[in-house]
Motif scaffolding. Sequence first.
Motif, PDB file in Angstrom:
ATOM      1  N   LYS A   1     -14.149  -2.059   1.669  1.00 42.24           N
ATOM      2  CA  LYS A   1     -15.211  -2.923   2.185  1.00 42.24           C
ATOM      3  C   LYS A   1     -14.930  -4.377   1.777  1.00 42.24           C
ATOM      4  CE  LYS A   1     -20.148  -3.637   2.061  1.00 42.24           C
ATOM      5  NZ  LYS A   1     -21.363  -3.430   1.303  1.00 42.24           N
TER       6      LYS A   1
ATOM      7  N   LYS B   1     -15.765  -7.859   0.578  1.00 46.22           N
ATOM      8  CA  LYS B   1     -16.883  -8.302  -0.270  1.00 46.22           C
ATOM      9  C   LYS B   1     -17.032  -9.818  -0.203  1.00 46.22           C
ATOM     10  CE  LYS B   1     -18.332  -5.554  -3.083  1.00 46.22           C
ATOM     11  NZ  LYS B   1     -19.471  -4.626  -2.894  1.00 46.22           N
ATOM     12  N   LYS B   2     -18.277 -10.261  -0.350  1.00 42.17           N
ATOM     13  CA  LYS B   2     -18.506 -11.692  -0.542  1.00 42.17           C
ATOM     14  C   LYS B   2     -17.986 -12.065  -1.913  1.00 42.17           C
ATOM     15  CE  LYS B   2     -22.972 -11.582   0.351  1.00 42.17           C
ATOM     16  NZ  LYS B   2     -24.372 -11.817   0.695  1.00 42.17           N
ATOM     17  N   ASP B   3     -17.321 -13.221  -2.036  1.00 43.33           N
ATOM     18  CA  ASP B   3     -16.849 -13.587  -3.384  1.00 43.33           C
ATOM     19  C   ASP B   3     -17.679 -14.732  -3.974  1.00 43.33           C
ATOM     20  OD1 ASP B   3     -16.012 -15.774  -2.011  1.00 43.33           O
ATOM     21  OD2 ASP B   3     -13.849 -15.443  -2.316  1.00 43.33           O
TER      22      ASP B   3
END
Length: 410
Positions: free
Chosen positions: A300, A302-304
């Motif tokens: 998935k 992911k926002k970092d």
Amino acid sequence: MSIPTPHQSLPLGGRHIVLGLSGGIACYKSAELVRELHKAGASVQVVMTEAAQAFITPVTMQALSGRPVATSQWDGREPNNMAHINLSRDADAILVAPASADFIAKLALGRADELLSLLCLARPIAQCPLLLAPAMNREMWAHPATRRNVHQVRADGATLFGPGAGDQACGEVGDGRMLEATELRDELIAFFQPKLLAGRRVLITAGPTFEAIDPVRGITNLSSGKMGFAIARAAQEAGALVTLVAGPVHLATPRHVRRIDVRSALQMHDAVLPLAARQDVFVATAAVADWRPASPADHKIKKDGSGAVPGFVMTENPDILAAVASLVPPPFCVGFAAESQDLARHAREKLVRKSVPLVVGNLGPATFGRDDNTLLLVDAEGERALATADKLSLARELVREIAQRLQAVA
Ligand code: C5P
């Protein structure tokens, strides 16, 4: 309760059905069947054996059918005292549901010692088909005597609907359950359809595709699959052997249709191509994604927290319809064009670009998910509009058009 008047536009509109009940627990389903047949436009005359009356009363069946139930060949209300003749003369079919093992045995022998078997024997065989919905314990169904009797009644011209498999009233599990009322209704509707595609092989794609971005996200579209599923049903009703390759949709598989579920355009392509050469007809109704993410993420995305948005490199999907149309020889190929404007021009452009003999245009966004549609048939000869109707009626018209064209090239 008011009994609906038969209506020609309904699938059984104008049909008169003699519904015979012999003895079996499945008699409870026959009450529902009367209602289903009425809703589909048929008028129903119920005939019950003495054994059937031990399971459900004529009162119930009279109330539901709106007609006195016939139970005896000695019924003095018939002016000529010939119920066994009168009942079948204006019937479009006799459907015996449930047909018990004993009743099928009687038919196999040509016995006629009560009204229902008597009227089956006395029916005009060429005009009044006999349809049987067997209902019995699995051991009774499997018994050599029943196998022999079923073989005999088939040879004598009867058609069997089912039986189904599953839980039985006796607690056992296996073959012999009577089909459900809605299944019997659909079998009857299919029985009356002209067999315009008898023995033909028809392959259909339907629904959207889903192109993965990562394991939990993807790109898809609003196609519901309803038009393709309706065409699968209509082709099967017309006698074809139908395979339906379906993208992700939640629709019931039409009866007797082989269904292959896929998700992506590549999977749809890989399911279709090995089958395509053996088909007489290929109908591509699927809204196949033109592109897919070239390298879907394994995990998935992911926002970092940095505010950065992921970018995707897209790659083109194979054109399934064009690939099938380029086989030598190709099946008769029908493409669909879902457009938001300028339908005729876009449909004709697809006809040429994909080298197919028939393209069916519809206004895409307007029809997605709806139960009705309007179609425009575009071929080398010209254009023909099929007026707005429910998708199943349109599918039956399209099947007629395809059958005519198959005959013309034969
Ligand atoms: O390519 P386009 O979307 O303009 O054409 C639509 C027709 O082509 C439909 O019949 C659709 O099922 C079929 N098609 C296909 N494979 C693709 C794209 C469209 O079979 N990759």
